[in-house]
Scaffold this active site. Structure first.
Site, PDB file in Angstrom:
ATOM      1  N   ASP A  47       0.972  -1.101  -0.151  1.00  0.00           N
ATOM      2  CA  ASP A  47       0.020   0.051  -0.119  1.00  0.00           C
ATOM      3  C   ASP A  47       0.951   1.410  -0.192  1.00  0.00           C
ATOM      4  O   ASP A  47       1.897   1.216   0.491  1.00  0.00           O
ATOM      5  CB  ASP A  47      -0.833   0.248   1.230  1.00  0.00           C
ATOM      6  CG  ASP A  47      -1.889  -1.090   1.342  1.00  0.00           C
ATOM      7  OD1 ASP A  47      -2.337  -1.475   0.109  1.00  0.00           O
ATOM      8  OD2 ASP A  47      -2.480  -1.375   2.193  1.00  0.00           O
ATOM      9  N   TYR A  75       6.753  -8.309   8.876  1.00  0.00           N
ATOM     10  CA  TYR A  75       6.449  -6.981   8.765  1.00  0.00           C
ATOM     11  C   TYR A  75       6.555  -6.631  10.258  1.00  0.00           C
ATOM     12  O   TYR A  75       6.508  -7.149  11.224  1.00  0.00           O
ATOM     13  CB  TYR A  75       4.840  -6.842   8.675  1.00  0.00           C
ATOM     14  CG  TYR A  75       4.376  -7.053   7.290  1.00  0.00           C
ATOM     15  CD1 TYR A  75       4.425  -6.133   6.248  1.00  0.00           C
ATOM     16  CD2 TYR A  75       3.796  -8.553   6.869  1.00  0.00           C
ATOM     17  CE1 TYR A  75       3.764  -6.426   4.925  1.00  0.00           C
ATOM     18  CE2 TYR A  75       3.538  -8.607   5.733  1.00  0.00           C
ATOM     19  CZ  TYR A  75       3.520  -7.762   4.634  1.00  0.00           C
ATOM     20  OH  TYR A  75       2.980  -8.110   3.529  1.00  0.00           O
ATOM     21  N   ASP A  89      -6.905   1.833   8.572  1.00  0.00           N
ATOM     22  CA  ASP A  89      -5.804   2.316   8.737  1.00  0.00           C
ATOM     23  C   ASP A  89      -5.743   3.741   8.866  1.00  0.00           C
ATOM     24  O   ASP A  89      -6.743   4.437   8.606  1.00  0.00           O
ATOM     25  CB  ASP A  89      -4.633   1.998   7.394  1.00  0.00           C
ATOM     26  CG  ASP A  89      -5.190   2.357   6.201  1.00  0.00           C
ATOM     27  OD1 ASP A  89      -5.923   3.542   6.180  1.00  0.00           O
ATOM     28  OD2 ASP A  89      -4.799   1.757   5.229  1.00  0.00           O
ATOM     29  N   ARG A 188      -3.583  -4.678   8.450  1.00  0.00           N
ATOM     30  CA  ARG A 188      -4.755  -3.946   8.721  1.00  0.00           C
ATOM     31  C   ARG A 188      -5.880  -4.638   9.511  1.00  0.00           C
ATOM     32  O   ARG A 188      -6.402  -4.293  10.529  1.00  0.00           O
ATOM     33  CB  ARG A 188      -5.312  -3.158   7.439  1.00  0.00           C
ATOM     34  CG  ARG A 188      -4.466  -1.923   7.261  1.00  0.00           C
ATOM     35  CD  ARG A 188      -4.836  -1.673   5.850  1.00  0.00           C
ATOM     36  NE  ARG A 188      -4.951  -2.483   4.722  1.00  0.00           N
ATOM     37  CZ  ARG A 188      -5.489  -2.426   3.400  1.00  0.00           C
ATOM     38  NH1 ARG A 188      -6.134  -1.269   3.216  1.00  0.00           N
ATOM     39  NH2 ARG A 188      -5.441  -3.196   2.537  1.00  0.00           N
TER      40      ARG A 188
END
Length: 300
Positions: A47, A75, A89, A188
């Site tokens: 993203d 992550y 988010d 998310r």
């Protein structure tokens, strides 16, 4: 590893440390200019708000991307508990805000217990603004057009979910996490679901991908650095490090170059990288009964 500051025509992999604010498509466009070729593609979209590892293929290596073991990813992220947004988010509009009392009642111990439910194989409903296609159209496109959609839960695996820090801030509870997960996992959604489980809501405020398969931040370069010195992992090097290797003789090379099946080879299950006597990476082959057949040929 090959480095050059001039436009290149080689085949290989570029590991980009994507900055925030750029789409993966924009990164590909930048790499096209730096590499001097139109044949550039990426694996594993990030993203715009996310940073970190984006694996980019150049020339014939674009075809190798689909064969690389890129399903496992890592992550680092920051979640904010105490509010929800339309996109799960920080880029979305605020939807709900929990009371300060409700947020204060969430203990560090409660967070640790709740996180346990998201380790291992779990069922996760992707964010509604994901790139998943619904009747041929991306989910986020339908949401932005004002449509109401319902996405189906899917099975994903969280092999590591570490809580690194918990901070009590004015906006709520900030939680730094580090996650190893399977492809298709939405961080998310982890933020959204953890907040929902704790009764205060939650969303993602920062995301950095630190690893995709065997490629991590130690091999990644910013776009600015690549502009000064273009760093390419040659396709032969990547293939040799990723797959079992078979060194063909001259007769076998001729057959492999034209994609002909080979008899009498005892290849391991899965794909094997086939190399010419001079070290050229030729193809990926896999066993099919008594024969070895090509999965992809990378030479003309």
């Amino acid at each position: 590893m090959t480095t050059t500051s001039e436009p290149i025509v080689a085949d290989g992999i570029v590991v980009v440390d994507k900055p925030a604010g750029l789409t993966s498509h924009t990164v590909v466009a930048r790499v096209r200019r730096l590499a001097g070729t139109r044949k550039v593609g990426h694996a594993g979209t990030l993203d715009p708000m996310a940073t970190g590892v984006l694996v980019v293929g150049v020339n014939r290596a674009t075809r190798l991307l689909g064969h690389l073991q890129l399903a496992d990813k890592s992550y680092d992220a920051t979640l904010l508990l105490g509010s929800t947004t339309t996109t799960d988010d920080a880029e979305g509009s605020l939807v709900t805000t929990a009371s300060p009392e409700a947020v204060a009642a969430v203990s560090d111990e409660a967070i640790a217990v709740a996180v346990e439910d998201y380790r291992g194989e779990i069922s996760q409903i992707p964010s509604k603004v994901s790139a998943i296609k619904v009747d041929g159209k991306r989910a986020y496109e339908r949401v932005r057009a004002g449509e109401e959609i319902e996405l189906k839960a899917r099975s994903v695996t969280i092999s590591r979910y570490d809580v690194l820090a918990v901070r009590r801030v004015e906006q709520g509870l900030e939680i730094d996490i580090s996650v190893d997960c399977s492809s298709g996992t939405y961080i998310r959604a982890l933020a959204r679901d953890l907040g929902a489980q704790l009764g205060v809501g939650g969303h993602l405020t920062a995301l950095r991908r630190t690893r995709v398969g065997g490629f991590d931040l130690s091999a990644a370069h910013t776009l600015e650095a690549l502009g000064d010195k273009f760093v390419l992992l040659p396709i032969a090097e990547v293939a040799a490090e990723t797959f079992p290797r078979f060194d063909a003789d001259a007769d076998q090379e001729v057959a492999i170059r034209t994609g002909r099946p080979l008899a009498g080879l005892k290849l391991t299950e899965g794909e094997t990288a086939m190399f010419a006597p001079d070290g050229t990476f030729l193809a990926l082959y896999a066993p099919h009964g008594p024969l070895a057949k090509p999965s992809a040929v990378f030479v003309g």
